[in-house]
Design an enzyme around this catalytic site. Sequence first.
Site, short mmCIF file in Angstrom:
data_model
loop_
_atom_site.label_atom_id
_atom_site.label_comp_id
_atom_site.label_asym_id
_atom_site.label_seq_id
_atom_site.Cartn_x
_atom_site.Cartn_y
_atom_site.Cartn_z
N ASP A 18 5.25 -3.30 -2.58
CA ASP A 18 4.62 -4.23 -3.15
C ASP A 18 5.36 -5.66 -3.38
O ASP A 18 5.00 -6.57 -3.98
CB ASP A 18 3.75 -3.78 -4.39
CG ASP A 18 2.30 -3.62 -4.42
OD1 ASP A 18 1.62 -4.29 -3.36
OD2 ASP A 18 1.76 -2.73 -4.89
N LYS A 45 -6.40 0.32 3.44
CA LYS A 45 -5.07 0.30 3.45
C LYS A 45 -4.42 1.69 4.03
O LYS A 45 -3.89 1.57 5.21
CB LYS A 45 -4.09 0.54 2.08
CG LYS A 45 -4.16 -0.89 1.31
CD LYS A 45 -3.61 -0.71 -0.12
CE LYS A 45 -3.75 -2.12 -0.91
NZ LYS A 45 -3.67 -1.93 -2.29
N GLN A 105 -1.63 1.35 -6.86
CA GLN A 105 -2.57 0.33 -6.94
C GLN A 105 -2.85 -0.18 -8.59
O GLN A 105 -3.07 0.59 -9.24
CB GLN A 105 -3.82 0.78 -6.50
CG GLN A 105 -5.20 0.16 -6.48
CD GLN A 105 -4.90 -1.10 -5.05
OE1 GLN A 105 -4.50 -0.81 -4.34
NE2 GLN A 105 -5.72 -2.07 -5.38
N1 GUN Z 1 -4.55 -4.59 -6.56
C1 GUN Z 1 -5.04 -5.66 -6.22
N2 GUN Z 1 -4.08 -6.42 -5.17
C2 GUN Z 1 -3.06 -5.62 -5.50
C3 GUN Z 1 -1.82 -5.58 -4.76
O1 GUN Z 1 -1.19 -6.31 -3.89
N3 GUN Z 1 -1.01 -4.36 -4.88
C4 GUN Z 1 -1.26 -3.46 -5.92
N4 GUN Z 1 -0.42 -2.43 -5.98
N5 GUN Z 1 -2.47 -3.59 -6.59
C5 GUN Z 1 -3.32 -4.59 -6.47
#
Ligand code: GUN
Length: 297
Positions: free
Chosen positions: A121, A54, A98
Amino acid sequence: MTAQIIDGKAFAATLREKIAIHVAHLKRQYGITPGLAVVLVGEDPASQVYVRSKGKQTLEAGMNSYEHKLPADTTEAELLALIGQLNADPKVHGILVQLPLPGHLDEALVINAIDSTKDVDGFHISNAGLLATGQKGMVPCTPLGCLILLREFCGSLSGLNAVVIGRSNIVGKPMAQLLLRDSCTVTVVHSRTRNLQEIVRGADVVVAAVGRPLFVQGEWIKPGATVIDVGINRIEQSDGTTRLVGDVDFDSAKEVAGAITPVPGGVGPMTIACLLANTLTACCRMHSLPEPDGLTA
Ligand code: GUN
């Protein structure tokens, strides 16, 4: 008949280029650089890989990336204090915590502490409510990526029978809401559904998000249907090596479907591209600037 393979990797690259062009325009025209803060608590290896990826793609799009890595024993108060700082920071337009968080931290409490306009998100309760009531908010990245692919490959979704397999808050439920917003007739099926195969057989659009490797069989698919596979499962093979597979048995499904996403290279790359899209959207809204077309639902 062999299905058209939906190249999510190529499509995500095009989307990221479009985002980068808009970011460059914001910088040049207004001196604004969109910023994404990612918070990682603990050392989960899969989460570390995602966060690195990311951060890299955020920088490549010309945005600022702020990474906050906290130890696994971080207290709720410490994490909430950091979120408070990021909420108040005008350089930060998007905040992502996350998941999963270590067990002693209350995920819902933490997510709902994020300023909902920075919740890239789309997991905040306000954003879930806005989506459910057809109002403008932040849309979760994976379902948004699926929707963008579906619009691209099906054209209008109006009147189509869509079946979503899985009812998670992150994918299944928001996906169903988005398809409903695009005037599909939506059925959500899950582990307790009776006649699951029969229901899938009636679908023009299938979105599989159950987290069960190779669950959906080709013989369940209506000929010509569009199949979007959200699953990312690592399975062990007879020679001891591992292989990444989706929730759909790709080999049998591609013989029946009209179009299908592969795993890897389908939905996965779209998720991060949509995270960047949401960060750009949040930045434009925060500065009352026009939002670029085609980046949100
Ligand atoms: N962990 C796995 N996929 C995601 C996601 O799309 N967002 C977040 N915040 N954590 C994750």
